[in-house]
Design a protein around this motif. Sequence first.
Motif, PDB file in Angstrom:
ATOM      1  N   PHE A   1      -8.131  27.428  59.056  1.00 12.48           N
ATOM      2  CA  PHE A   1      -6.987  27.304  59.485  1.00 12.48           C
ATOM      3  C   PHE A   1      -6.402  28.914  59.595  1.00 12.48           C
ATOM      4  O   PHE A   1      -5.731  29.103  60.587  1.00 12.48           O
ATOM      5  N   ALA A   2      -5.912  29.286  58.442  1.00 13.79           N
ATOM      6  CA  ALA A   2      -5.710  30.513  58.549  1.00 13.79           C
ATOM      7  C   ALA A   2      -6.630  31.445  59.363  1.00 13.79           C
ATOM      8  O   ALA A   2      -5.782  32.333  59.794  1.00 13.79           O
ATOM      9  N   ALA A   3      -7.877  31.370  59.242  1.00 13.54           N
ATOM     10  CA  ALA A   3      -8.378  32.344  59.860  1.00 13.54           C
ATOM     11  C   ALA A   3      -8.292  32.062  61.162  1.00 13.54           C
ATOM     12  O   ALA A   3      -8.066  33.474  62.305  1.00 13.54           O
TER      13      ALA A   3
ATOM     14  N   PRO B   1     -11.535  18.649  53.086  1.00 10.04           N
ATOM     15  CA  PRO B   1     -12.638  19.394  52.455  1.00 10.04           C
ATOM     16  C   PRO B   1     -11.560  20.831  51.752  1.00 10.04           C
ATOM     17  O   PRO B   1     -10.872  21.355  52.252  1.00 10.04           O
ATOM     18  N   PHE B   2     -12.934  21.570  51.122  1.00  9.35           N
ATOM     19  CA  PHE B   2     -11.990  22.725  50.703  1.00  9.35           C
ATOM     20  C   PHE B   2     -12.206  23.613  51.752  1.00  9.35           C
ATOM     21  O   PHE B   2     -11.044  25.001  50.976  1.00  9.35           O
ATOM     22  N   ALA B   3     -13.415  23.964  51.742  1.00 11.04           N
ATOM     23  CA  ALA B   3     -12.829  25.377  53.154  1.00 11.04           C
ATOM     24  C   ALA B   3     -11.721  24.761  54.217  1.00 11.04           C
ATOM     25  O   ALA B   3     -10.740  26.394  55.137  1.00 11.04           O
ATOM     26  N   LEU B   4     -10.858  23.711  54.910  1.00  7.55           N
ATOM     27  CA  LEU B   4     -10.164  23.774  55.810  1.00  7.55           C
ATOM     28  C   LEU B   4      -8.881  24.675  55.517  1.00  7.55           C
ATOM     29  O   LEU B   4      -8.227  24.885  56.866  1.00  7.55           O
ATOM     30  N   PRO B   5      -8.612  24.596  54.532  1.00  7.06           N
ATOM     31  CA  PRO B   5      -7.110  25.449  54.799  1.00  7.06           C
ATOM     32  C   PRO B   5      -7.826  27.296  54.936  1.00  7.06           C
ATOM     33  O   PRO B   5      -6.756  27.684  55.448  1.00  7.06           O
TER      34      PRO B   5
END
Length: 56
Positions: free
Chosen positions: A31-33, A24-28
């Motif tokens: 993970f960063a958050a 999915p687009f927001a997965l990275p």
Amino acid sequence: MLDLMLKIASGVLQMNLRDHHDIPFALPLVFAAVLGFVIGFIILKFIGEEQKQDAE
């Protein structure tokens, strides 16, 4: 080693992380958050312990 980590993460998230079309687009961003929160929490914990030692 990378294959092992991708296999474990793929199993936890129930998606194939080796295929970039399945991520999915927001997965990275998520993970960063999460990683930033964990690192920030650890740093604040060490700062708090140093201040306790200085106060004593």
